[in-house]
Design an enzyme around this catalytic site. Structure first.
Site, PDB file in Angstrom:
ATOM      1  N   THR A 208       0.869  -1.189   0.000  1.00  0.00           N
ATOM      2  CA  THR A 208       0.000   0.000   0.000  1.00  0.00           C
ATOM      3  C   THR A 208       0.900   1.232   0.000  1.00  0.00           C
ATOM      4  O   THR A 208       1.989   1.205   0.587  1.00  0.00           O
ATOM      5  CB  THR A 208      -0.874  -0.018   1.280  1.00  0.00           C
ATOM      6  OG1 THR A 208      -1.820  -1.070   1.151  1.00  0.00           O
ATOM      7  CG2 THR A 208      -1.597   1.305   1.510  1.00  0.00           C
ATOM      8  N   ARG A 236     -15.111  -5.843  -0.463  1.00  0.00           N
ATOM      9  CA  ARG A 236     -14.450  -5.465   0.807  1.00  0.00           C
ATOM     10  C   ARG A 236     -13.772  -4.094   0.652  1.00  0.00           C
ATOM     11  O   ARG A 236     -13.087  -3.841  -0.330  1.00  0.00           O
ATOM     12  CB  ARG A 236     -13.415  -6.523   1.178  1.00  0.00           C
ATOM     13  CG  ARG A 236     -12.632  -6.247   2.470  1.00  0.00           C
ATOM     14  CD  ARG A 236     -11.310  -5.573   2.203  1.00  0.00           C
ATOM     15  NE  ARG A 236     -10.470  -5.463   3.409  1.00  0.00           N
ATOM     16  CZ  ARG A 236      -9.357  -4.789   3.485  1.00  0.00           C
ATOM     17  NH1 ARG A 236      -8.889  -4.154   2.429  1.00  0.00           N
ATOM     18  NH2 ARG A 236      -8.664  -4.743   4.591  1.00  0.00           N
ATOM     19  N   VAL A 237     -13.971  -3.231   1.604  1.00  0.00           N
ATOM     20  CA  VAL A 237     -13.295  -1.940   1.594  1.00  0.00           C
ATOM     21  C   VAL A 237     -12.427  -1.856   2.853  1.00  0.00           C
ATOM     22  O   VAL A 237     -12.895  -2.180   3.950  1.00  0.00           O
ATOM     23  CB  VAL A 237     -14.312  -0.772   1.562  1.00  0.00           C
ATOM     24  CG1 VAL A 237     -13.609   0.568   1.711  1.00  0.00           C
ATOM     25  CG2 VAL A 237     -15.120  -0.810   0.269  1.00  0.00           C
ATOM     26  N   GLY A 238     -11.182  -1.442   2.679  1.00  0.00           N
ATOM     27  CA  GLY A 238     -10.263  -1.350   3.815  1.00  0.00           C
ATOM     28  C   GLY A 238     -10.259   0.032   4.429  1.00  0.00           C
ATOM     29  O   GLY A 238     -11.180   0.836   4.237  1.00  0.00           O
ATOM     30  N   ASP A 239      -9.213   0.308   5.169  1.00  0.00           N
ATOM     31  CA  ASP A 239      -9.110   1.578   5.883  1.00  0.00           C
ATOM     32  C   ASP A 239      -8.630   2.733   5.012  1.00  0.00           C
ATOM     33  O   ASP A 239      -8.949   3.890   5.284  1.00  0.00           O
ATOM     34  CB  ASP A 239      -8.129   1.428   7.055  1.00  0.00           C
ATOM     35  CG  ASP A 239      -6.734   1.026   6.572  1.00  0.00           C
ATOM     36  OD1 ASP A 239      -6.636   0.079   5.752  1.00  0.00           O
ATOM     37  OD2 ASP A 239      -5.741   1.649   6.996  1.00  0.00           O
ATOM     38  N   GLY A 260      -1.599  -1.482   6.870  1.00  0.00           N
ATOM     39  CA  GLY A 260      -1.651  -2.662   7.721  1.00  0.00           C
ATOM     40  C   GLY A 260      -3.006  -3.315   7.630  1.00  0.00           C
ATOM     41  O   GLY A 260      -3.668  -3.206   6.593  1.00  0.00           O
ATOM     42  N   GLY A 262      -6.400  -3.459   7.609  1.00  0.00           N
ATOM     43  CA  GLY A 262      -7.362  -2.371   7.459  1.00  0.00           C
ATOM     44  C   GLY A 262      -8.504  -2.444   8.445  1.00  0.00           C
ATOM     45  O   GLY A 262      -8.948  -1.413   8.965  1.00  0.00           O
TER      46      GLY A 262
HETATM   47  N1  ASP Z   1      -4.503  -1.211   4.878  1.00  0.00           N
HETATM   48  C1  ASP Z   1      -4.711  -1.845   3.600  1.00  0.00           C
HETATM   49  C2  ASP Z   1      -6.082  -2.444   3.578  1.00  0.00           C
HETATM   50  O1  ASP Z   1      -6.455  -3.072   4.567  1.00  0.00           O
HETATM   51  C3  ASP Z   1      -3.690  -2.897   3.291  1.00  0.00           C
HETATM   52  C4  ASP Z   1      -2.269  -2.567   3.615  1.00  0.00           C
HETATM   53  O2  ASP Z   1      -1.964  -1.464   4.017  1.00  0.00           O
HETATM   54  O3  ASP Z   1      -1.397  -3.418   3.423  1.00  0.00           O
HETATM   55  O4  ASP Z   1      -6.741  -2.353   2.591  1.00  0.00           O
END
Ligand code: ASP
Length: 340
Positions: A208, A236-239, A260, A262
């Site tokens: 990321t 799915r939606v992350g942070d 990290g 999410g």
């Molecule tokens: N934070 C991102 C997500 O969960 C993934 C990552 O940062 O590696 O989509």
């Protein structure tokens, strides 16, 4: 407890005076303004290329080179007096084109063997923000996020609606398979195999990208872009595209971009929490960032980069690595991957 809270406010005072014509405060205020101005670099840029497990040693130099190129791009803009918002967008869009990173070209695969991209950008000056999620055909998600911020009354557009907005804006489009890379396909196969063995998913997928910056005018901005996690369920939606979770900027405190797991960053409003710990908890940037990564989140959940309105920088992480770099107007130019 109160002093750290006042510091960012005092720092803004000389900026306000200057934009009003430089007068108004008398000699004492001028002296104070000069001291405060001298105490922080004119501009600062921090970039990350993701948190996670130790990198394949063959890839390390490439990750470094990618981050360095992005730092140079952003630094040129900030040195010329460009805005932090333009700099973080330029940095992230460059990294979206680098197939090594999990953003744009080179994004990880969903369980369905497709790519769904998320991004967000935020301005600390007025807390304007724009974000996109579950994009399938937009080459530079961060550019579309900026357009959401500037051309719509909304903050977040997802899926079909975001794609339609991309068409209306005329941004560059590609076929979903254009984002494919053999390395990411192998990671999907490994993750599915792990799932069959009922082994724990790794949760995050290295690469990321994000950037935070402080510009000459004293304004902060943050941007983050990702393909999310390998083998994620479609939808799915992350942070990263969620303001307050993976991306945050507020001139009164700091700008933050996370990487990290999410779901953990979302549950704990990780990025905004750093800012709130400063504003309401009297913490310095370093203390607030360490608290969030070291105490609020679990070990191995991830890391973040942050820059304060006083030019301070924090880059804590609880994973094996956080690919990261910092460059500023005083000639600092550092890239690191593992723990010091
Ligand atoms: N934070 C991102 C997500 O969960 C993934 C990552 O940062 O590696 O989509």
């Amino acid at each position: 407890m109160r002093r750290p809270l006042l510091a960012p406010l005092l720092l803004l005072a000389p900026i306000a005076c200057r934009s009003a014509g430089g007068g108004g405060g008398g000699a004492a205020a001028d002296g104070r303004a000069q001291r405060q101005q001298a105490s922080r670099p004119d501009w600062v840029l921090v970039v990350h290329g993701g948190s996670g497990k130790r990198l394949d040693p063959d890839l390390e130099p490439q990750y470094r080179a990618g981050v360095e190129a992005a730092m140079r791009r952003g630094a040129e803009q900030l040195e010329r007096g460009g805005s932090s918002l333009d700099a973080v967008e330029a940095v992230v869009s460059l990294l979206e084109d680098d197939p090594l990173f999990n953003a744009g070209k080179g994004a990880v695969f969903t369980h369905a063997g497709t790519h769904e991209l998320d991004a967000a950008i935020m301005s600390g000056r007025d807390r304007a923000a724009g974000a996109v999620a579950a994009l399938r055909t937009v080459r530079h998600p961060i550019r579309l996020a900026r357009l959401v911020m500037e051309r719509t009354p909304h903050v977040l557009l997802v899926g079909e609606g975001a794609e339609a907005f991309a068409t209306a804006m005329g941004v560059e489009r590609v076929d979903n398979s254009w984002f494919d890379t053999p390395r990411r396909r192998r990671q999907l196969e490994e993750e599915i195999e792990r799932q069959h063995r009922q082994a724990a998913p790794t949760g995050a997928s290295m690469g990321t990208v994000g950037a935070v910056a402080l510009d000459r005018a004293g304004h902060l901005a943050a941007a983050t872009s990702t393909g999310g996690t390998t083998n994620k369920l479609p939808g799915r939606v992350g942070d990263s595209p969620l303001v307050g979770a993976g991306t945050w900027a507020d001139d009164a405190s700091c700008a933050v971009s996370g990487s990290g797991k999410g779901e953990q960053f979302i549950r704990h409003a990780a990025a905004a929490r750093v800012s709130m710990l400063m504003a309401y908890g009297g913490r310095t940037l370093a203390q607030a960032a360490d608290d969030v990564i070291g105490s609020v989140l679990r070990p191995d959940d991830g890391g973040l980069i942050a820059v304060g309105s006083d030019g301070s920088v924090a880059m804590p992480f609880s994973t094996e690595v956080l690919v990261r770099g910092v460059v500023d107007a005083r000639g600092r130019f550092e890239v690191a991957i593992g723990h010091p």
